[in-house]
Design a protein around this motif. Structure first.
Motif, PDB file in Angstrom:
ATOM      1  N   ARG A  45       0.733  -1.079  -0.022  1.00 30.32           N
ATOM      2  CA  ARG A  45      -0.139  -0.121  -0.155  1.00 30.32           C
ATOM      3  C   ARG A  45       0.984   1.325  -0.011  1.00 30.32           C
ATOM      4  O   ARG A  45       1.803   1.150   0.597  1.00 30.32           O
ATOM      5  N   VAL A  46       0.316   2.333  -0.689  1.00 27.96           N
ATOM      6  CA  VAL A  46       1.136   3.413  -0.717  1.00 27.96           C
ATOM      7  C   VAL A  46       0.253   4.568  -0.335  1.00 27.96           C
ATOM      8  O   VAL A  46      -0.730   4.824  -0.898  1.00 27.96           O
ATOM      9  N   VAL A  47       0.684   5.636   0.663  1.00 31.49           N
ATOM     10  CA  VAL A  47       0.000   6.719   0.970  1.00 31.49           C
ATOM     11  C   VAL A  47       0.802   7.886   0.729  1.00 31.49           C
ATOM     12  O   VAL A  47       1.814   8.041   1.056  1.00 31.49           O
ATOM     13  N   ILE A  48       0.150   8.656  -0.051  1.00 34.22           N
ATOM     14  CA  ILE A  48       0.789   9.981  -0.676  1.00 34.22           C
ATOM     15  C   ILE A  48       0.295  11.243   0.012  1.00 34.22           C
ATOM     16  O   ILE A  48      -0.900  11.409  -0.158  1.00 34.22           O
ATOM     17  N   LEU A  49       1.127  11.948   0.506  1.00 37.06           N
ATOM     18  CA  LEU A  49       0.798  13.369   1.081  1.00 37.06           C
ATOM     19  C   LEU A  49       1.307  14.148   0.155  1.00 37.06           C
ATOM     20  O   LEU A  49       2.457  14.621   0.521  1.00 37.06           O
ATOM     21  N   ASP A  50       0.478  14.742  -0.527  1.00 35.46           N
ATOM     22  CA  ASP A  50       0.964  15.689  -1.755  1.00 35.46           C
ATOM     23  C   ASP A  50       0.082  16.831  -1.949  1.00 35.46           C
ATOM     24  O   ASP A  50      -1.098  16.609  -2.617  1.00 35.46           O
ATOM     25  N   ARG A  51       0.368  17.952  -1.602  1.00 39.03           N
ATOM     26  CA  ARG A  51      -0.230  19.034  -1.924  1.00 39.03           C
ATOM     27  C   ARG A  51      -0.400  19.544  -3.226  1.00 39.03           C
ATOM     28  O   ARG A  51      -1.498  20.129  -3.847  1.00 39.03           O
ATOM     29  N   LYS A  52       0.676  19.383  -4.198  1.00 41.63           N
ATOM     30  CA  LYS A  52       0.816  19.958  -5.282  1.00 41.63           C
ATOM     31  C   LYS A  52       0.648  19.100  -6.601  1.00 41.63           C
ATOM     32  O   LYS A  52       0.621  19.431  -7.528  1.00 41.63           O
ATOM     33  N   GLY A  53       0.119  17.979  -6.190  1.00 41.82           N
ATOM     34  CA  GLY A  53      -0.164  16.833  -7.210  1.00 41.82           C
ATOM     35  C   GLY A  53       1.000  16.251  -8.083  1.00 41.82           C
ATOM     36  O   GLY A  53       0.962  16.461  -9.174  1.00 41.82           O
ATOM     37  N   SER A  54       2.131  15.988  -7.413  1.00 41.22           N
ATOM     38  CA  SER A  54       3.229  15.625  -8.467  1.00 41.22           C
ATOM     39  C   SER A  54       3.077  14.187  -8.692  1.00 41.22           C
ATOM     40  O   SER A  54       4.142  13.785  -9.558  1.00 41.22           O
ATOM     41  N   HIS A  55       2.337  13.461  -8.114  1.00 43.34           N
ATOM     42  CA  HIS A  55       2.324  12.131  -8.395  1.00 43.34           C
ATOM     43  C   HIS A  55       0.796  11.589  -9.175  1.00 43.34           C
ATOM     44  O   HIS A  55       0.394  10.801  -8.475  1.00 43.34           O
ATOM     45  N   ARG A  56       0.451  12.339 -10.142  1.00 40.89           N
ATOM     46  CA  ARG A  56      -0.526  11.930 -10.997  1.00 40.89           C
ATOM     47  C   ARG A  56      -0.532  10.659 -11.539  1.00 40.89           C
ATOM     48  O   ARG A  56      -1.690  10.039 -11.765  1.00 40.89           O
ATOM     49  N   TRP A  57       0.428   9.907 -11.704  1.00 42.19           N
ATOM     50  CA  TRP A  57       0.384   8.581 -12.293  1.00 42.19           C
ATOM     51  C   TRP A  57      -0.098   7.732 -11.352  1.00 42.19           C
ATOM     52  O   TRP A  57      -0.652   6.933 -11.747  1.00 42.19           O
ATOM     53  N   ALA A  58      -0.178   8.023  -9.864  1.00 41.48           N
ATOM     54  CA  ALA A  58      -0.945   7.050  -8.786  1.00 41.48           C
ATOM     55  C   ALA A  58      -2.449   7.297  -8.934  1.00 41.48           C
ATOM     56  O   ALA A  58      -3.085   6.659  -8.016  1.00 41.48           O
ATOM     57  N   LEU A  59      -3.041   8.415  -9.539  1.00 37.76           N
ATOM     58  CA  LEU A  59      -4.463   8.589  -9.257  1.00 37.76           C
ATOM     59  C   LEU A  59      -5.274   7.459  -9.658  1.00 37.76           C
ATOM     60  O   LEU A  59      -5.229   6.614 -10.972  1.00 37.76           O
ATOM     61  N   GLY A  60      -6.088   6.863  -9.015  1.00 39.34           N
ATOM     62  CA  GLY A  60      -7.121   5.694  -9.212  1.00 39.34           C
ATOM     63  C   GLY A  60      -6.567   4.546  -8.976  1.00 39.34           C
ATOM     64  O   GLY A  60      -7.215   3.365  -9.512  1.00 39.34           O
ATOM     65  N   LEU A  61      -5.253   4.256  -8.808  1.00 45.29           N
ATOM     66  CA  LEU A  61      -4.407   2.892  -8.570  1.00 45.29           C
ATOM     67  C   LEU A  61      -5.013   2.150  -7.538  1.00 45.29           C
ATOM     68  O   LEU A  61      -5.076   2.755  -6.163  1.00 45.29           O
ATOM     69  N   ALA A  62      -5.405   1.117  -7.513  1.00 45.10           N
ATOM     70  CA  ALA A  62      -5.611   0.307  -6.437  1.00 45.10           C
ATOM     71  C   ALA A  62      -4.450   0.265  -5.263  1.00 45.10           C
ATOM     72  O   ALA A  62      -3.249  -0.120  -5.762  1.00 45.10           O
ATOM     73  N   GLY A  63      -4.649   0.289  -3.990  1.00 42.16           N
ATOM     74  CA  GLY A  63      -3.554   0.458  -3.155  1.00 42.16           C
ATOM     75  C   GLY A  63      -2.984   1.760  -2.974  1.00 42.16           C
ATOM     76  O   GLY A  63      -2.036   1.655  -1.976  1.00 42.16           O
TER      77      GLY A  63
END
Length: 586
Positions: free
Chosen positions: A317-335
């Motif tokens: 599982r990955v939890v991303i704390l990101d205010r500016k949206g640097s990890h858009r590749w992970a949007l909608g991914l399970a886990g």
């Protein structure tokens, strides 16, 4: 007898016909001077064997020329060409030595306290030493060289190129045989290459002398990024400066896909190092947490993405704390739980601290190698700003009786202190990872793996003062990974958004083996929490009766939360499914 007569008689005895003939045949100097070695070049211009070859070859060629003048003429022409090439090379090296070697030796001898016995070899292929000696060409010289390159050189190179191609063809044909002979070859030092080599006829040099010698070499011979090594064993001191080996300029998805299946669950591939060697980080042996500090645009999010993809590919599982949206590749991914608002980050950190505490509590009653569950990676982007946002959010929502310090900041500190056994790892990202940004100097000490790029001297001294600071690289994706005071230069692998999503979701179903942080307590739940989260479909009283009557695959308690028993989420899901299967079978 006068002194003059004695000297004349002595000279006549020294230069008798037999002695001169012996010197001529043996390759010794005709003057009779001693100290001229036979195999190596000494004080004289030539070694003994070289003089011997010349003395026998010249009269032999002259004798053959009188009998067969035509072949000897072509042989003499070839010899003239070879001699001209060697003369040109000798003149170039003479100028090279006059520019670099001789002045350096003149500066080194007093520094080492030696007037003789200092030898220095500088490889002409180092850096741009030889091109620096080139003089600008006149327009006439440029025209002549252009005409020579277009008209003459192709004709001269035609035969050598054909011979080289024929040699390559023979090598390819004989490769099945020659490959088997590799077992008999002695290993070659891979570090042998262009170098500066210094030999001094003294058994020892002090640290101050070695530093002075290194400073002189660096200032007199303009080659940057050298690695030095000293050997003072024996009667002589030997120092070698070699060019630092650099990682490849680019690493991509092919290398990641190649190394990923070979790694253990706690190992992570991040790129290629010097000599094109893979660089692997271990969250069990090196450190449970990773600190990433770099300037803007250095690739901090790329490095975090690379680690996150490998966690997801293994069912974590990955939890991303990101205010500016640097990890858009992970949007909608399970886990993946993507938190962009301060209130979301606050809740996620509090739940993660509760999860880590539950896992650590359960680990007390389990074997040492017990697996607490899927790995959880927390990516905290731009901590310099995130910590401030969490503090401000808590100041707005805090009521009387609540602690003054933000529970989210306290939870982050707790994760740093107890993340190894709970398999909850933090990857903290900041442009400058100060103690204030991470919650104090003692919390920052939990980062045993520290990655830096585009760093300043101040940033390097603050984060890794125990390691020598190399020069920062301008190559995009080039990082220094410091573990235990040892800095390793790495070219971090770059993944596009499509490649990252493909590696993160290798399963055809596209679902993760673990659910997100939407449940109140993570992987271990009480019956009430399981009912509220929809894990089991019954009411609380009905669930308790089923436990008492042992209906279905009853889960075993895994710990305590106050007076209530804790159950593993997977066991509860299995329990709910087993009863429905029994009804269908009936």
């Amino acid at each position: 007898m006068t002194e003059l007569e004695r000297a004349i008689r002595k000279l006549r005895r020294k230069h008798t016909v037999s002695r001169v003939a012996y010197r001529y045949v043996s390759g010794r100097p005709l003057s009779g001077k001693a100290g001229h070695p036979y195999l190596s070049r000494g004080a004289g211009r030539l070694a003994g064997w070289q003089r011997q070859v010349i003395r026998f070859a010249v009269p032999t060629v002259g004798l053959v020329a009188t009998v067969h003048p035509e072949p000897v003429g072509s042989l003499v022409g070839s010899a003239v060409l070879v001699a001209g090439y060697r003369l040109r090379r000798r003149l170039t090296m003479r100028r090279f030595n006059r520019e670099y070697v001789t002045p350096t030796l003149a500066a080194l001898a007093p520094a080492m306290g030696l007037q003789t016995g200092v030898r220095l070899h500088v490889d002409p292929s180092l850096g741009n030493l030889t091109p620096r000696l080139a003089k600008p060409l006149s327009p006439a010289e440029t025209a002549v060289r252009a005409w020579y390159g277009e008209r003459v050189e192709p004709v001269i190179r035609w035969l050598p190129e054909r011979a080289q191609r024929a040699a390559w063809s023979v090598q390819r044909t004989a490769r099945p045989v020659t490959s088997k002979l590799a077992a008999f070859r002695r290993p070659v030092d891979p570090d042998q290459g262009p170098r500066i080599e210094l030999t001094a006829d003294t058994p020892y040099l002090t640290k101050e002398q070695r530093q002075l010698v290194s400073s002189i070499i660096g200032s007199k011979i303009p080659v940057s990024d050298l690695v030095e090594s000293w050997n003072q064993v024996g009667q002589r001191v030997r120092a070698v400066w070699t060019v630092r080996k650099r990682p490849p300029a680019r690493v991509g998805v092919d290398q990641v896909a190649e190394h990923l299946p070979r790694l253990a669950e706690w190992e992570f591939y991040i790129g290629q190092g010097a000599g094109d060697r893979p660089v692997i980080l271990s969250l069990r042996d090196d450190s449970p947490h990773i600190a990433v500090s770099a300037g803007s645009g250095a690739g901090k999010s790329v490095l975090a993405e690379l680690v996150a993809v490998q966690v997801l590919a293994r069912g974590g599982r990955v939890v991303i704390l990101d205010r500016k949206g640097s990890h858009r590749w992970a949007l909608g991914l399970a886990g993946v739980d993507y938190c962009t608002r301060p209130e979301q980050m606050h809740d996620a950190l509090v739940k993660l601290a509760a999860l880590a505490d539950e896992r650590n509590t359960l680990a007390l009653h389990e074997p040492e190698d017990w697996n607490p569950g899927a790995r959880v990676l927390v990516i905290a982007e731009e901590l310099n700003a995130t910590i401030g946002q969490l503090v401000n959010f808590w100041a707005e929502v805090r009521s009387n009786g609540d602690p003054k310090r933000s529970p989210a900041v306290s939870a982050l500190a707790d994760l740093l202190f107890m993340g190894r056994s709970a398999k909850v790892n933090v990857l903290a990202i900041a442009q400058m990872l100060t103690a204030r940004a991470i919650g104090g100097p003692e919390a920052r000490e939990n980062f045993g793996i520290r990655c830096l790029a585009r760093y300043t001297a101040n940033n390097w001294k603050m984060l890794v003062p125990e390691a020598a600071m190399p020069r920062a690289s301008r190559t995009l994706g080039r990082w220094q990974v410091v573990i235990g005071g040892q800095a390793t230069e790495v070219q971090v692998a770059y993944l596009s958004a499509t490649e990252a999503r493909a590696l993160a979701c290798p399963r055809s179903s596209g679902t993760s083996e673990v659910s997100g942080l939407s449940s109140p307590a993570g992987d271990f739940l009480t019956l009430r929490q399981a009912i509220d989260g929809g894990v089991i479909p019954w009411k609380l009283d009905a669930a308790k009766k089923r436990l008492q009557r042992k209906v279905g695959k009853v889960p075993a308690p895994r710990g305590k939360s106050g007076n209530a028993d804790l159950y593993a989420r997977a066991d509860l899901v299995r329990w709910a499914g087993s009863e429905s299967d029994e009804r269908i079978s009936q």
